[in-house]
Write a protein that holds these residues in place. Structure first.
Motif, PDB file in Angstrom:
ATOM      1  N   VAL A  16      17.669  25.765  25.426  1.00 46.12           N
ATOM      2  CA  VAL A  16      17.202  26.390  24.274  1.00 46.12           C
ATOM      3  C   VAL A  16      17.175  27.784  24.281  1.00 46.12           C
ATOM      4  O   VAL A  16      16.611  28.250  25.612  1.00 46.12           O
ATOM      5  N   GLN A  17      17.391  28.617  23.524  1.00 45.38           N
ATOM      6  CA  GLN A  17      17.490  29.997  23.643  1.00 45.38           C
ATOM      7  C   GLN A  17      17.353  30.871  22.353  1.00 45.38           C
ATOM      8  O   GLN A  17      17.379  30.263  21.331  1.00 45.38           O
ATOM      9  N   GLN A  18      17.167  31.975  22.366  1.00 42.95           N
ATOM     10  CA  GLN A  18      17.027  32.811  21.301  1.00 42.95           C
ATOM     11  C   GLN A  18      18.053  32.741  20.135  1.00 42.95           C
ATOM     12  O   GLN A  18      19.283  32.508  20.383  1.00 42.95           O
ATOM     13  N   GLY A  19      17.618  32.449  18.842  1.00 44.26           N
ATOM     14  CA  GLY A  19      18.608  32.388  17.663  1.00 44.26           C
ATOM     15  C   GLY A  19      18.431  30.803  17.346  1.00 44.26           C
ATOM     16  O   GLY A  19      19.087  30.606  16.280  1.00 44.26           O
ATOM     17  N   MET A  20      18.070  29.885  18.248  1.00 43.38           N
ATOM     18  CA  MET A  20      18.012  28.432  17.731  1.00 43.38           C
ATOM     19  C   MET A  20      16.811  28.210  16.782  1.00 43.38           C
ATOM     20  O   MET A  20      15.612  29.030  17.059  1.00 43.38           O
ATOM     21  N   ALA A  21      16.597  27.135  16.282  1.00 40.00           N
ATOM     22  CA  ALA A  21      15.514  26.598  15.450  1.00 40.00           C
ATOM     23  C   ALA A  21      15.542  25.171  15.408  1.00 40.00           C
ATOM     24  O   ALA A  21      16.468  24.497  15.723  1.00 40.00           O
ATOM     25  N   GLY A  22      14.322  24.627  15.291  1.00 41.44           N
ATOM     26  CA  GLY A  22      14.121  23.260  15.389  1.00 41.44           C
ATOM     27  C   GLY A  22      12.950  22.575  16.119  1.00 41.44           C
ATOM     28  O   GLY A  22      12.092  23.390  16.677  1.00 41.44           O
ATOM     29  N   ALA A  23      12.705  21.339  16.423  1.00 36.53           N
ATOM     30  CA  ALA A  23      11.677  20.607  17.064  1.00 36.53           C
ATOM     31  C   ALA A  23      11.394  21.204  18.455  1.00 36.53           C
ATOM     32  O   ALA A  23      10.413  21.219  18.969  1.00 36.53           O
ATOM     33  N   GLU A  24      12.741  21.287  19.333  1.00 33.92           N
ATOM     34  CA  GLU A  24      12.366  21.496  20.585  1.00 33.92           C
ATOM     35  C   GLU A  24      11.921  22.941  20.783  1.00 33.92           C
ATOM     36  O   GLU A  24      11.293  23.216  21.586  1.00 33.92           O
ATOM     37  N   VAL A  25      12.323  23.734  20.015  1.00 30.12           N
ATOM     38  CA  VAL A  25      11.793  25.322  19.815  1.00 30.12           C
ATOM     39  C   VAL A  25       9.911  25.048  19.535  1.00 30.12           C
ATOM     40  O   VAL A  25       9.420  25.822  20.333  1.00 30.12           O
ATOM     41  N   ALA A  26       9.878  24.497  18.702  1.00 31.35           N
ATOM     42  CA  ALA A  26       8.381  24.175  18.163  1.00 31.35           C
ATOM     43  C   ALA A  26       7.587  23.545  19.549  1.00 31.35           C
ATOM     44  O   ALA A  26       6.497  23.891  19.774  1.00 31.35           O
ATOM     45  N   GLU A  27       8.191  22.706  20.149  1.00 28.57           N
ATOM     46  CA  GLU A  27       7.426  22.109  21.434  1.00 28.57           C
ATOM     47  C   GLU A  27       7.265  22.988  22.549  1.00 28.57           C
ATOM     48  O   GLU A  27       6.103  23.198  23.041  1.00 28.57           O
ATOM     49  N   ILE A  28       8.412  23.945  22.764  1.00 27.24           N
ATOM     50  CA  ILE A  28       8.193  25.076  23.637  1.00 27.24           C
ATOM     51  C   ILE A  28       7.121  26.001  23.194  1.00 27.24           C
ATOM     52  O   ILE A  28       6.282  26.486  23.814  1.00 27.24           O
ATOM     53  N   GLN A  29       7.082  26.653  22.089  1.00 25.67           N
ATOM     54  CA  GLN A  29       6.063  27.339  21.660  1.00 25.67           C
ATOM     55  C   GLN A  29       4.553  26.803  21.638  1.00 25.67           C
ATOM     56  O   GLN A  29       3.646  27.422  22.033  1.00 25.67           O
ATOM     57  N   CYS A  30       4.383  25.262  21.653  1.00 29.35           N
ATOM     58  CA  CYS A  30       2.994  24.820  21.735  1.00 29.35           C
ATOM     59  C   CYS A  30       2.616  24.848  23.184  1.00 29.35           C
ATOM     60  O   CYS A  30       1.514  24.987  23.711  1.00 29.35           O
ATOM     61  N   LEU A  31       3.659  24.422  24.117  1.00 28.54           N
ATOM     62  CA  LEU A  31       3.416  24.313  25.390  1.00 28.54           C
ATOM     63  C   LEU A  31       3.168  25.721  26.069  1.00 28.54           C
ATOM     64  O   LEU A  31       2.430  25.740  27.000  1.00 28.54           O
ATOM     65  N   LEU A  32       3.933  26.902  25.475  1.00 26.00           N
ATOM     66  CA  LEU A  32       3.532  28.257  25.887  1.00 26.00           C
ATOM     67  C   LEU A  32       2.208  28.461  25.588  1.00 26.00           C
ATOM     68  O   LEU A  32       1.364  29.222  26.377  1.00 26.00           O
ATOM     69  N   LYS A  33       1.583  28.215  24.446  1.00 24.49           N
ATOM     70  CA  LYS A  33       0.416  28.347  24.277  1.00 24.49           C
ATOM     71  C   LYS A  33      -0.820  27.821  24.964  1.00 24.49           C
ATOM     72  O   LYS A  33      -1.575  28.258  25.402  1.00 24.49           O
ATOM     73  N   ARG A  34      -0.315  26.622  25.267  1.00 26.76           N
ATOM     74  CA  ARG A  34      -1.213  25.678  26.164  1.00 26.76           C
ATOM     75  C   ARG A  34      -1.216  26.396  27.399  1.00 26.76           C
ATOM     76  O   ARG A  34      -2.342  26.379  28.189  1.00 26.76           O
ATOM     77  N   ALA A  35      -0.187  27.004  28.121  1.00 25.25           N
ATOM     78  CA  ALA A  35      -0.010  27.502  29.336  1.00 25.25           C
ATOM     79  C   ALA A  35      -0.762  29.037  29.335  1.00 25.25           C
ATOM     80  O   ALA A  35      -0.687  29.646  30.511  1.00 25.25           O
ATOM     81  N   GLY A  36      -1.056  29.375  28.280  1.00 23.86           N
ATOM     82  CA  GLY A  36      -1.628  30.725  28.111  1.00 23.86           C
ATOM     83  C   GLY A  36      -0.648  31.984  27.851  1.00 23.86           C
ATOM     84  O   GLY A  36      -0.843  33.131  28.256  1.00 23.86           O
TER      85      GLY A  36
END
Length: 253
Positions: free
Chosen positions: A190-210
């Protein structure tokens, strides 16, 4: 036992540094080319191997993967079936991308008047106001076309078909791994320019990790890429802003 550093070096050899795709590409065309590149990297394929499996030449695949030419449907289908990818998803992406590609090429495909044929009479000059109205109508039609492309490629799950997707982080831990309830992948690129549930999963886990990436909107933009780079730096990974198997491991670990 292979060290984490050795595994990272192996993954960097598998995944070459792609040149950026042309900026003028429509979103659906851009996504098709990205998906083809990801499959090539994930399968560790050379252009010669792809050509042998699909029946399309090495030079053709070089143009396709560089974003200079749209591969025909048959080439995409042969690629998917030869390497056990999901042909339905790829062909759906191709169908929408082909439509956008054709619309973008219309001005270049107008044929000249055949020799000997009577020339069309010059069009009467219209008032400038009328020209502005036509431009506004065409611009509105293009906006509607882009919206239709995005809806076809990433169908929303909301009851209103015109509404953007809504993602909610439901953080949980299973077998020592973190999940946000939007995707369970641990290997997808998954990289810049993409969209979808996988990107949202990454964003949630990034928030959890600080490492807050901004809104959890499922769009891999600059804020998300910067947050991924900070995570990669902390875990001594290759700092390229691309989420692959090792970055997924850091997010879920």
């Amino acid at each position: 036992m292979v060290s984490q550093h050795g595994t990272c070096e192996k993954w960097k050899r598998i995944m070459p540094r792609w040149k950026a795709l042309p900026e003028a590409l429509a979103p659906s065309v851009h996504e098709l080319f990205l998906r083809l590149r990801q499959l090539k990297d994930a399968r560790e394929l050379s252009l010669a191997q792809i050509a042998a499996k699909t029946g399309y030449s090495t030079s053709s695949w070089e143009r396709y993967l560089a974003g200079r030419s749209l591969p025909p449907r048959q080439a995409v289908e042969a690629f998917a079936r030869a390497y056990s990818a999901d042909p339905d998803r790829l062909l759906a992406l191709h169908e929408v991308a082909a439509d956008a590609w054709a619309r973008a090429a219309v001005p270049e495909q107008r044929t000249a008047t055949p020799p000997g044929a009577p020339a069309d009479p010059p069009a009467p000059q219209r008032p400038r106001r009328g020209r502005r109205v036509r431009i506004a109508v065409v611009a509105g039609a293009l906006v509607m076309s882009v919206a239709a492309v995005l809806l076809a490629v990433r169908p929303w799950h909301d009851s209103d078909p015109a509404a953007p997707p809504s993602y909610v982080c439901r953080i949980s831990r299973t077998d020592g791994l973190w999940y946000a309830g939007l995707s369970r992948t641990r290997t997808d690129l998954v990289q810049q320019g993409m969209a979808g549930a996988e990107v949202a999963e990454i964003q949630c886990l990034l928030k959890r990790a600080g490492f807050p990436p901004g809104d959890v909107d499922g769009i891999y933009g600059d804020l998300t890429q910067r947050a991924v780079r900070r995570l990669q730096t902390k875990h001594h990974l290759s700092v390229d802003g691309v989420v692959g198997p090792h970055t997924w491991e850091a997010l879920r670990g």
